[in-house]
Design a protein around this motif. Structure first.
Motif, mmCIF file in Angstrom:
data_model
loop_
_atom_site.group_PDB
_atom_site.id
_atom_site.type_symbol
_atom_site.label_atom_id
_atom_site.label_comp_id
_atom_site.label_asym_id
_atom_site.label_seq_id
_atom_site.Cartn_x
_atom_site.Cartn_y
_atom_site.Cartn_z
ATOM 1 N N PRO A 195 39.634 48.146 47.397
ATOM 2 C CA PRO A 195 40.740 48.678 46.585
ATOM 3 C C PRO A 195 41.891 48.923 47.834
ATOM 4 O O PRO A 195 41.992 50.037 48.308
ATOM 5 C CB PRO A 195 40.190 49.971 45.936
ATOM 6 C CG PRO A 195 39.159 50.207 46.914
ATOM 7 C CD PRO A 195 38.505 48.974 47.435
ATOM 8 N N ILE A 196 42.649 47.821 48.199
ATOM 9 C CA ILE A 196 43.340 47.860 49.083
ATOM 10 C C ILE A 196 44.519 49.012 48.931
ATOM 11 O O ILE A 196 44.936 49.455 50.038
ATOM 12 C CB ILE A 196 44.086 46.552 49.293
ATOM 13 C CG1 ILE A 196 44.719 46.388 50.610
ATOM 14 C CG2 ILE A 196 44.943 46.026 48.312
ATOM 15 C CD1 ILE A 196 43.827 46.477 51.807
ATOM 16 N N ASP A 197 44.898 49.299 47.858
ATOM 17 C CA ASP A 197 46.129 50.354 47.765
ATOM 18 C C ASP A 197 45.505 51.601 47.911
ATOM 19 O O ASP A 197 46.208 52.658 48.420
ATOM 20 C CB ASP A 197 46.493 50.135 46.172
ATOM 21 C CG ASP A 197 45.499 50.302 44.947
ATOM 22 O OD1 ASP A 197 44.427 50.094 45.490
ATOM 23 O OD2 ASP A 197 45.815 50.842 44.100
ATOM 24 N N THR A 198 44.235 51.935 47.970
ATOM 25 C CA THR A 198 43.674 53.186 48.094
ATOM 26 C C THR A 198 43.455 53.161 49.553
ATOM 27 O O THR A 198 43.849 54.271 50.366
ATOM 28 C CB THR A 198 42.290 53.387 47.386
ATOM 29 O OG1 THR A 198 42.589 53.365 46.060
ATOM 30 C CG2 THR A 198 41.497 54.462 47.981
ATOM 31 N N LEU A 199 43.237 52.158 50.427
ATOM 32 C CA LEU A 199 42.762 52.301 51.500
ATOM 33 C C LEU A 199 44.074 52.271 52.523
ATOM 34 O O LEU A 199 44.022 52.812 53.818
ATOM 35 C CB LEU A 199 41.918 50.777 52.201
ATOM 36 C CG LEU A 199 40.962 51.019 53.085
ATOM 37 C CD1 LEU A 199 39.991 51.919 52.741
ATOM 38 C CD2 LEU A 199 40.293 49.446 53.293
ATOM 39 N N ILE A 200 45.243 51.796 52.022
ATOM 40 C CA ILE A 200 46.383 51.813 52.923
ATOM 41 C C ILE A 200 47.135 53.045 52.635
ATOM 42 O O ILE A 200 48.218 53.196 53.200
ATOM 43 C CB ILE A 200 47.283 50.506 52.793
ATOM 44 C CG1 ILE A 200 47.866 50.578 51.482
ATOM 45 C CG2 ILE A 200 46.486 49.231 53.115
ATOM 46 C CD1 ILE A 200 49.070 49.423 51.428
ATOM 47 N N ARG A 260 41.337 44.055 45.789
ATOM 48 C CA ARG A 260 42.000 44.387 44.339
ATOM 49 C C ARG A 260 42.669 45.437 44.562
ATOM 50 O O ARG A 260 42.819 46.444 45.421
ATOM 51 C CB ARG A 260 40.610 44.427 43.370
ATOM 52 C CG ARG A 260 39.763 45.671 43.951
ATOM 53 C CD ARG A 260 38.518 45.881 42.848
ATOM 54 N NE ARG A 260 37.811 47.065 43.545
ATOM 55 C CZ ARG A 260 37.823 48.124 43.138
ATOM 56 N NH1 ARG A 260 38.865 48.821 42.441
ATOM 57 N NH2 ARG A 260 36.904 49.118 43.729
ATOM 58 N N ALA A 261 43.372 45.912 43.391
ATOM 59 C CA ALA A 261 43.885 47.240 42.925
ATOM 60 C C ALA A 261 42.929 48.001 42.607
ATOM 61 O O ALA A 261 41.897 47.800 41.757
ATOM 62 C CB ALA A 261 45.205 47.120 42.232
ATOM 63 N N SER A 262 43.196 49.501 42.749
ATOM 64 C CA SER A 262 42.270 50.589 42.340
ATOM 65 C C SER A 262 41.873 50.513 40.961
ATOM 66 O O SER A 262 40.905 50.849 40.434
ATOM 67 C CB SER A 262 42.466 51.952 42.778
ATOM 68 O OG SER A 262 43.682 52.171 42.645
ATOM 69 N N ASP A 263 42.727 50.130 40.221
ATOM 70 C CA ASP A 263 42.874 50.198 38.688
ATOM 71 C C ASP A 263 42.808 48.824 37.968
ATOM 72 O O ASP A 263 43.058 48.470 36.948
ATOM 73 C CB ASP A 263 43.942 50.815 38.243
ATOM 74 C CG ASP A 263 45.429 50.332 38.466
ATOM 75 O OD1 ASP A 263 45.438 49.297 39.343
ATOM 76 O OD2 ASP A 263 46.463 50.630 37.747
ATOM 77 N N LEU A 264 42.539 47.617 38.940
ATOM 78 C CA LEU A 264 42.611 46.311 38.341
ATOM 79 C C LEU A 264 41.232 45.658 39.102
ATOM 80 O O LEU A 264 41.072 45.898 40.246
ATOM 81 C CB LEU A 264 43.701 45.454 38.945
ATOM 82 C CG LEU A 264 44.909 45.846 38.113
ATOM 83 C CD1 LEU A 264 46.249 44.873 38.766
ATOM 84 C CD2 LEU A 264 44.891 45.610 36.602
ATOM 85 N N SER A 265 40.399 45.103 38.047
ATOM 86 C CA SER A 265 39.154 44.846 38.708
ATOM 87 C C SER A 265 39.308 43.263 39.563
ATOM 88 O O SER A 265 38.824 43.089 40.731
ATOM 89 C CB SER A 265 38.074 44.394 37.578
ATOM 90 O OG SER A 265 38.653 43.532 36.737
#
Length: 321
Positions: A195-200, A260-265
């Protein structure tokens, strides 16, 4: 040097900082067993800091490149050997508190080996989170470790040296790419998408709130710009500049293909790119974002919009000028 639950941590820390290499090596082995013991009592922050003080000087006294590399890997792999993920992250929190506290005392001749140690711990942390299938709770705890006071990405902790923030920004996506690397022809299992959005998000918070223009520029060039570039469809932009190509390095092939995005699989790259740009806009819009940083983030967001995004945001009355 017994590692029983009745044995306090300070003696172990003393052995870790011994001038005798055999004593230190034995202490490192006991350390791994001690921290992996499910029967051991919970360590307070004070006891963890004492333990890490010993570990820090154990590494300080390691000589010769091969010895340093082996010890750095051995210490970082303790993160993975602890059976409880929460305990692993507490060990990691102690690592970052100690690095921040001791950084300014590291002399020039020893700096490279501590850069290496940080690389190993960042890599081990990503492997831990991958093993947990990027559990959202663990990811949030990790982000908290990085961004709260005593963490390397805390924007308002004056104790955190800029060089430490720069190094973490420089290696972050590179080490993530290594962890996500896999070869289907060799029969490697596909890693769970990150979940790249969470990680950055810790880096986005940092560039939104840092008073340092140099920190803003370093994080943008080392993290955000190459990441968005890696998700840009071929031919949709002009070729990156020479500086940009250097920053892109291996173009983060595995990060781009396994995110992926945290809310998209399972988003495609274009969708994920839009999610990240929306995240940039959201951070820029926050009340705590510094005005000068807000303008620069809006400029980055606007310059990377595609027609669909522009139409969508125009319909919401966005003014990012």
């Amino acid at each position: 040097m017994a590692s029983s639950s009745a044995s306090p941590t300070p003696p172990l820390a003393k052995y870790l900082a011994s001038t005798d290499k055999k004593t230190r090596d034995k202490a490192v082995r006991n350390l791994s067993a001690f921290l992996s013991d499910p029967e051991r009592p919970h360590l307070s922050s004070h006891d963890m800091d004492k333990l890490w003080k010993g570990i820090f000087y154990c590494f300080w006294m390691s000589d010769k490149a091969l010895v340093q590399q082996a010890l750095a890997s051995e210490l970082a792999n303790i993160v993975l050997s602890i059976n409880d993920n929460t305990a692993s992250l507490e060990f990691l929190r102690g690592f970052w508190r100690t690095i921040v506290r001791e950084w300014d005392g590291i002399d020039r001749l020893r700096m490279d080996k501590y850069y290496l140690l940080i690389r190993r711990f960042v890599n081990a942390t990503f492997r831990l989170l991958t093993r947990s299938d990027w559990d959202s709770g663990l990811c949030q705890v990790y982000n908290d470790i990085l961004t709260t006071r005593g963490g390397p990405l805390c924007h308002d902790d004056s104790r955190v040296p800029m060089s430490l923030k720069y190094h973490l920004a420089d290696i972050y996506l590179e080490e993530l790419d290594k962890v996500l690397a896999w070869d289907p022809e060799a029969g490697d299992p596909s890693p769970p998408p990150v979940p790249i959005d969470t990680l950055i998000s810790p880096f986005l918070t940092l560039i939104a709130r840092t008073p340092s223009s140099h920190t803003f520029e370093r994080v943008m060039s080392a993290v955000l710009e190459p990441l968005v570039e890696s998700l840009t469809p071929p031919g949709s932009d002009e070729p990156p500049s020479k500086k940009r190509r250097r920053l892109l390095g291996n173009e983060m092939t595995f990060v781009a293909d396994n995110s992926r995005a945290s809310d998209l699989s399972t988003p495609d790259k274009s969708s994920l790119r839009r999610v990240l740009l929306k995240q940039v806009f959201s951070v820029a819009s926050e009340e705590d974002t510094r005005d000068s940083n807000r303008r620069r983030l809006y400029k980055f967001w606007k310059s990377n919009l595609d027609d669909d995004e522009g139409a969508h945001d125009a319909s919401h009355g966005v003014d990012a000028s």
